[in-house]
Design an enzyme around this catalytic site. Structure first.
Site, short mmCIF file in Angstrom:
data_model
loop_
_atom_site.label_atom_id
_atom_site.label_comp_id
_atom_site.label_asym_id
_atom_site.label_seq_id
_atom_site.Cartn_x
_atom_site.Cartn_y
_atom_site.Cartn_z
N TYR A 151 -4.05 3.78 9.20
CA TYR A 151 -3.75 4.35 10.52
C TYR A 151 -5.04 4.57 11.32
O TYR A 151 -5.11 4.34 12.53
CB TYR A 151 -2.99 5.66 10.33
CG TYR A 151 -2.31 6.22 11.55
CD1 TYR A 151 -2.30 5.55 12.77
CD2 TYR A 151 -1.65 7.45 11.48
CE1 TYR A 151 -1.65 6.07 13.89
CE2 TYR A 151 -1.01 8.00 12.58
CZ TYR A 151 -1.02 7.31 13.78
OH TYR A 151 -0.39 7.85 14.87
N ASN A 209 -4.77 8.54 1.79
CA ASN A 209 -5.19 7.82 2.99
C ASN A 209 -5.61 8.74 4.12
O ASN A 209 -6.74 8.71 4.57
CB ASN A 209 -4.05 6.91 3.49
CG ASN A 209 -4.19 5.49 3.00
OD1 ASN A 209 -5.08 5.17 2.23
ND2 ASN A 209 -3.31 4.63 3.45
N GLU A 210 -4.66 9.55 4.60
CA GLU A 210 -4.98 10.38 5.76
C GLU A 210 -4.02 11.54 5.92
O GLU A 210 -2.90 11.53 5.40
CB GLU A 210 -4.95 9.54 7.06
CG GLU A 210 -3.59 9.19 7.58
CD GLU A 210 -3.01 7.92 6.98
OE1 GLU A 210 -1.80 7.93 6.68
OE2 GLU A 210 -3.76 6.93 6.83
N ASP A 243 0.82 -1.21 0.00
CA ASP A 243 0.00 0.00 0.00
C ASP A 243 0.86 1.27 0.00
O ASP A 243 0.48 2.28 -0.60
CB ASP A 243 -0.93 0.01 1.21
CG ASP A 243 -2.10 -0.96 1.04
OD1 ASP A 243 -2.36 -1.38 -0.10
OD2 ASP A 243 -2.75 -1.29 2.05
N GLY A 244 2.01 1.23 0.66
CA GLY A 244 2.91 2.38 0.65
C GLY A 244 3.39 2.71 -0.76
O GLY A 244 3.46 3.88 -1.15
N ASP A 273 -2.60 12.13 21.69
CA ASP A 273 -1.29 11.99 21.07
C ASP A 273 -1.30 12.42 19.60
O ASP A 273 -0.25 12.62 18.99
CB ASP A 273 -0.81 10.54 21.16
CG ASP A 273 -0.37 10.15 22.56
OD1 ASP A 273 -0.31 11.04 23.42
OD2 ASP A 273 -0.11 8.96 22.79
N LEU A 293 -7.74 2.80 11.35
CA LEU A 293 -8.18 1.54 11.96
C LEU A 293 -7.36 1.21 13.19
O LEU A 293 -7.89 0.77 14.22
CB LEU A 293 -8.09 0.42 10.92
CG LEU A 293 -8.56 -0.97 11.36
CD1 LEU A 293 -10.03 -0.95 11.76
CD2 LEU A 293 -8.33 -1.98 10.24
#
Length: 318
Positions: A215, A172-173, A99-100, A202, A217
């Site tokens: 991330y 993604n995010e 995925d990266g 955090d 999830l």
């Protein structure tokens, strides 16, 4: 999802190749390949893939870093062009890795909306449509027009803390995170100009539906069907237990600012990460373009969840 239409004659593949049409893209016989350089178990299959592409009549180009790795491992590229920038009339990008790698391939495609076929040689591979040994089958399906093009939402980020020339988008995010310290940060959050909350945590993750299985999830956020129109806000280790992940509309505009004892926080857009001064405003909203992802027609999100997350399996099947 894009409709599939038959192509008019325009290439050596005329009798076989369909024109898959989206709003501003159509299929051609030019394929570009992007991959990571950790493919040792797959070198034989990669060699067969280049042979197969050549035999089908595709004009192939390969990103220079991946091409160098393949050449060093004695892979015949069958005359493929070595490139850094995508040729203008590229019809398909093949991403080989996890995925990266797919996220980096999407950044390579940029705003051009060229569909990406994800080939998984990594771990989970939520963004992948096939394994390397199935590339020939997928190429056949693409030539017949027997695939689906899924439009995946992108996020746009505006902040003076981002370096000049950086990519301001995420598939993604977007994450606002504390530095490597034990102290929490406070993220003041507004939605559409109205105050929502001060998250003491955090970090805070703003995720697309595509990124919901990443991330988000891990931080306890919800799994979302990847083509729905929304985004999620998921706090990382929030100080208050009643602060839970929140799903908001895809047209929402977020304004975020961070208070930090260190005077800095980390701003991450997918796999890119920057240190930003506390107090800098970070705006997040839907980007003006999408990432197009190639899927098998028979592929379903429920099947992907069962396959990737081992749903419906009992202890004996692991």
């Amino acid at each position: 999802m894009a409709r599939v239409k038959r192509a008019h004659p325009n290439s050596p593949l005329t009798t076989h190749l369909s024109r898959l049409t989206t709003d501003n893209w159509h299929m051609t016989n030019k394929v570009a390949i992007y991959g990571n350089r950790r493919q040792e178990p797959y070198l034989k299959a990669l060699a067969e893939m280049f042979s197969h592409l050549s035999g089908l009549g595709f004009k192939v180009s390969v990103h220079s870093k991946f091409a160098g790795y393949l050449i060093d491992n004695n892979i015949d590229l069958f005359g493929a062009e070595v490139i850094d920038e995508l040729p203008e009339d590229t019809g398909l990008v093949i991403s080989i890795g996890g995925d990266g790698t797919f996220l980096r391939a999407a950044r390579w495609v940029g705003k051009r909306e060229i569909p990406i076929l994800g080939v998984n040689t990594g771990h989970l591979g939520f963004l992948a449509s096939c394994r390397l040994e199935e590339v020939g089958t997928m190429l056949g399906a693409i030539c017949r027009g027997d695939v689906i093009i899924e439009k995946r939402m992108m996020l746009w980020v505006q902040s003076r803390g981002l370096p000049d020339g950086s990519w301001h988008y995420a598939l993604n995010e977007v994450a606002l995170l504390k530095e490597e310290t034990s102290s929490m940060i406070t993220v003041k959050t507004e939605i559409n100009g109205r105050f929502l909350a001060n998250y003491r945590c955090d970090g805070l993750i703003v995720s697309t539906p595509t990124g919901s299985t990443g991330y988000n999830l891990s931080a306890g956020g919800p799994i979302l069907e990847p083509t729905i129109d929304c985004m999620t806000l998921s706090p990382v280790a929030p100080h208050t237990l009643t602060v839970r992940p929140l799903v908001v509309g895809g047209d929402s505009e977020l304004e975020l600012s961070v208070e930090s004892r260190t005077g800095q926080f980390r701003l991450s857009l997918d796999d890119q990460s920057y240190l930003v001064c506390a107090g800098e405003s970070v705006r997040v909203k839907r980007a003006g373009f999408v990432t197009n992802l190639v899927r098998r027609k028979e592929s379903t999100f429920s099947a992907i969840l069962r396959d990737k997350l081992f749903w419906n399996r009992n202890n004996f099947e692991f």
